[in-house]
Design a protein around this motif. Structure first.
Motif, PDB file in Angstrom:
ATOM      1  N   UNK A 144      61.405  21.432  -7.722  1.00  0.00           N
ATOM      2  CA  UNK A 144      60.676  20.229  -7.313  1.00  0.00           C
ATOM      3  C   UNK A 144      59.245  20.539  -6.859  1.00  0.00           C
ATOM      4  N   UNK A 145      58.435  21.208  -7.674  1.00  0.00           N
ATOM      5  CA  UNK A 145      57.071  21.551  -7.235  1.00  0.00           C
ATOM      6  C   UNK A 145      56.209  20.336  -6.963  1.00  0.00           C
ATOM      7  N   UNK A 146      56.397  19.240  -7.726  1.00  0.00           N
ATOM      8  CA  UNK A 146      55.594  18.032  -7.487  1.00  0.00           C
ATOM      9  C   UNK A 146      55.919  17.429  -6.126  1.00  0.00           C
ATOM     10  N   UNK A 147      57.202  17.436  -5.765  1.00  0.00           N
ATOM     11  CA  UNK A 147      57.617  16.902  -4.472  1.00  0.00           C
ATOM     12  C   UNK A 147      56.977  17.693  -3.341  1.00  0.00           C
ATOM     13  N   UNK A 148      57.007  19.013  -3.450  1.00  0.00           N
ATOM     14  CA  UNK A 148      56.411  19.846  -2.398  1.00  0.00           C
ATOM     15  C   UNK A 148      54.909  19.652  -2.325  1.00  0.00           C
ATOM     16  N   UNK A 149      54.260  19.495  -3.465  1.00  0.00           N
ATOM     17  CA  UNK A 149      52.810  19.278  -3.472  1.00  0.00           C
ATOM     18  C   UNK A 149      52.460  17.964  -2.794  1.00  0.00           C
ATOM     19  N   UNK A 150      53.233  16.907  -3.056  1.00  0.00           N
ATOM     20  CA  UNK A 150      52.979  15.615  -2.412  1.00  0.00           C
ATOM     21  C   UNK A 150      53.178  15.717  -0.906  1.00  0.00           C
ATOM     22  N   UNK A 151      54.197  16.463  -0.469  1.00  0.00           N
ATOM     23  CA  UNK A 151      54.443  16.670   0.964  1.00  0.00           C
ATOM     24  C   UNK A 151      53.247  17.359   1.611  1.00  0.00           C
ATOM     25  N   UNK A 152      52.724  18.389   0.966  1.00  0.00           N
ATOM     26  CA  UNK A 152      51.596  19.132   1.532  1.00  0.00           C
ATOM     27  C   UNK A 152      50.352  18.242   1.632  1.00  0.00           C
ATOM     28  N   UNK A 154      50.288  14.958   1.889  1.00  0.00           N
ATOM     29  CA  UNK A 154      50.537  13.942   2.906  1.00  0.00           C
ATOM     30  C   UNK A 154      50.395  14.528   4.301  1.00  0.00           C
ATOM     31  N   UNK A 155      50.961  15.699   4.517  1.00  0.00           N
ATOM     32  CA  UNK A 155      50.853  16.343   5.827  1.00  0.00           C
ATOM     33  C   UNK A 155      49.391  16.641   6.166  1.00  0.00           C
ATOM     34  N   UNK A 156      48.612  17.061   5.170  1.00  0.00           N
ATOM     35  CA  UNK A 156      47.201  17.342   5.415  1.00  0.00           C
ATOM     36  C   UNK A 156      46.420  16.103   5.804  1.00  0.00           C
ATOM     37  N   UNK A 157      46.706  14.973   5.168  1.00  0.00           N
ATOM     38  CA  UNK A 157      46.014  13.728   5.507  1.00  0.00           C
ATOM     39  C   UNK A 157      46.364  13.256   6.915  1.00  0.00           C
ATOM     40  N   UNK A 158      47.627  13.426   7.308  1.00  0.00           N
ATOM     41  CA  UNK A 158      48.043  12.976   8.631  1.00  0.00           C
ATOM     42  C   UNK A 158      47.510  13.909   9.709  1.00  0.00           C
ATOM     43  N   UNK A 165      41.682   7.381   4.568  1.00  0.00           N
ATOM     44  CA  UNK A 165      43.018   7.916   4.815  1.00  0.00           C
ATOM     45  C   UNK A 165      44.103   6.860   4.654  1.00  0.00           C
ATOM     46  N   UNK A 166      43.816   5.616   5.033  1.00  0.00           N
ATOM     47  CA  UNK A 166      44.829   4.562   4.900  1.00  0.00           C
ATOM     48  C   UNK A 166      45.301   4.428   3.455  1.00  0.00           C
ATOM     49  N   UNK A 167      44.348   4.374   2.542  1.00  0.00           N
ATOM     50  CA  UNK A 167      44.695   4.231   1.130  1.00  0.00           C
ATOM     51  C   UNK A 167      45.396   5.472   0.611  1.00  0.00           C
TER      52      UNK A 167
END
Length: 314
Positions: A144-152, A154-158, A165-167
């Motif tokens: 699931x490399x795409x899933x992990x990339x999206x997590x990273x 998202x965590x960076x934006x937060x 950032x809202x969008x």
């Protein structure tokens, strides 16, 4: 639009929410049941335990994703024996798009990202109804490399919100949801090939028919034309579609047309007559009757009620 994209677009109302929590051992929190919601927990740093209701504790490590499609309650803790207390917030009901907080004692740190969606039970896609109460997608090297990339992302934006950032966060939460569903159905299609939505999406013929319905709901589809699109005989297609999807082809077509109509009514100001035309009804009268059978309200009244609820919520 393909089926999973439509499910994500259809599933939530309002904005999603997310809370980044830095837990310090010892800690244990009980997240309450939240009917009409869906949410997920992601372990960004450290490790913890998921305490499902009535089930065995489950160890979680960095990168693990846990999805709760029906808003079931659960506990999270630094160890299975740590007492659970009330949560610092209800992630499904928080009004903030993203927030950060610190909880617990002064021991080892675990960081989780808790995200939630409010759902409208009148338009929950059957795919979500078919999902189990808890879906655990463990971290695996190369998986699931795409899933992990999206997590990273998202965590960076937060961690470091910047202009826009809202969008970005809203879009990434939708992307993350899509990757979770994709990963789950990929896993399930290998284990279950006889029935259910995993098998339906993996089946080339039924997948083509579902894709056709979602891309062109207004087309004058018949069982025969859908079967031809799928490359099957009329009878063979009807049997296979019903066995996998759980309802006959035209019943699902009607459901999807009206779900699409509900979304158009909520998100635009086009006339009811135009909505009827867009989803394949020959007259406003026929559309209104069908819509009222599914939603319990006439289309115009439904739109006014949704607008009023949105004004009240804001």
């Amino acid at each position: 639009m393909d089926v999973l994209s439509d499910v994500v677009a259809l599933m939530r109302t309002g904005r999603p929410t997310s809370v980044r929590i830095s837990w310090r051992a010892p800690w244990g929190k009980q997240f309450p049941k939240a009917p009409g919601s869906a949410g997920f927990q992601i372990v960004l740093r450290g490790s913890c335990w998921l305490i499902p209701p009535g089930g065995e504790p489950m160890p979680l490590s960095v990168g693990d994703v846990v999805f709760f499609p029906h808003g079931d309650g659960y506990g999270l803790a630094d160890s299975p024996g740590t007492p659970l207390t009330a949560p610092v917030c209800d992630p499904y009901l928080e009004s903030e798009l993203f927030a950060s907080t610190v909880e617990g004692g002064d021991g080892a740190e675990t960081v989780t990202l808790c995200c939630g969606y409010q759902l409208d039970p009148t338009r929950t896609h059957p795919i979500l109804n078919a999902l189990p109460d808890v879906i655990h997608l463990p971290t695996t090297l190369g998986n699931h490399p795409e899933l992990r990339a999206a997590v990273e992302l998202l965590a960076g934006e937060i961690d470091n919100p910047r202009p826009g950032a809202d969008t970005v966060v809203t879009s990434l939460l939708d992307v993350l949801q899509l990757y979770i569903l994709r990963a789950w159905f990929d896993l399930e299609s290998d284990a279950c090939r006889e029935s259910g939505w995993a098998a339906a999406l993996a089946d080339p013929a039924i997948g083509r028919a579902l894709d056709a319905i979602h891309r062109a709901p207004a087309r004058h589809w018949t069982v025969e034309s859908l079967g031809a699109h799928a490359g099957l005989s009329r009878a063979g297609f009807a049997r296979r579609f019903t066995a996998l999807v759980g309802q006959p082809p035209l019943a699902y077509l009607t459901w999807w047309r009206l779900a699409t109509a509900g979304r158009i009514l909520r998100e635009s100001d086009v006339s009811v007559a135009e909505v009827a035309q867009r989803v394949g009804y020959g007259s406003e009268f026929a559309f209104g009757n069908a819509f009222k059978r599914q939603y319990g309200l006439a289309p115009g009244k439904y739109r006014r009620q949704v607008c009023e609820e949105a004004r009240t919520a804001s």
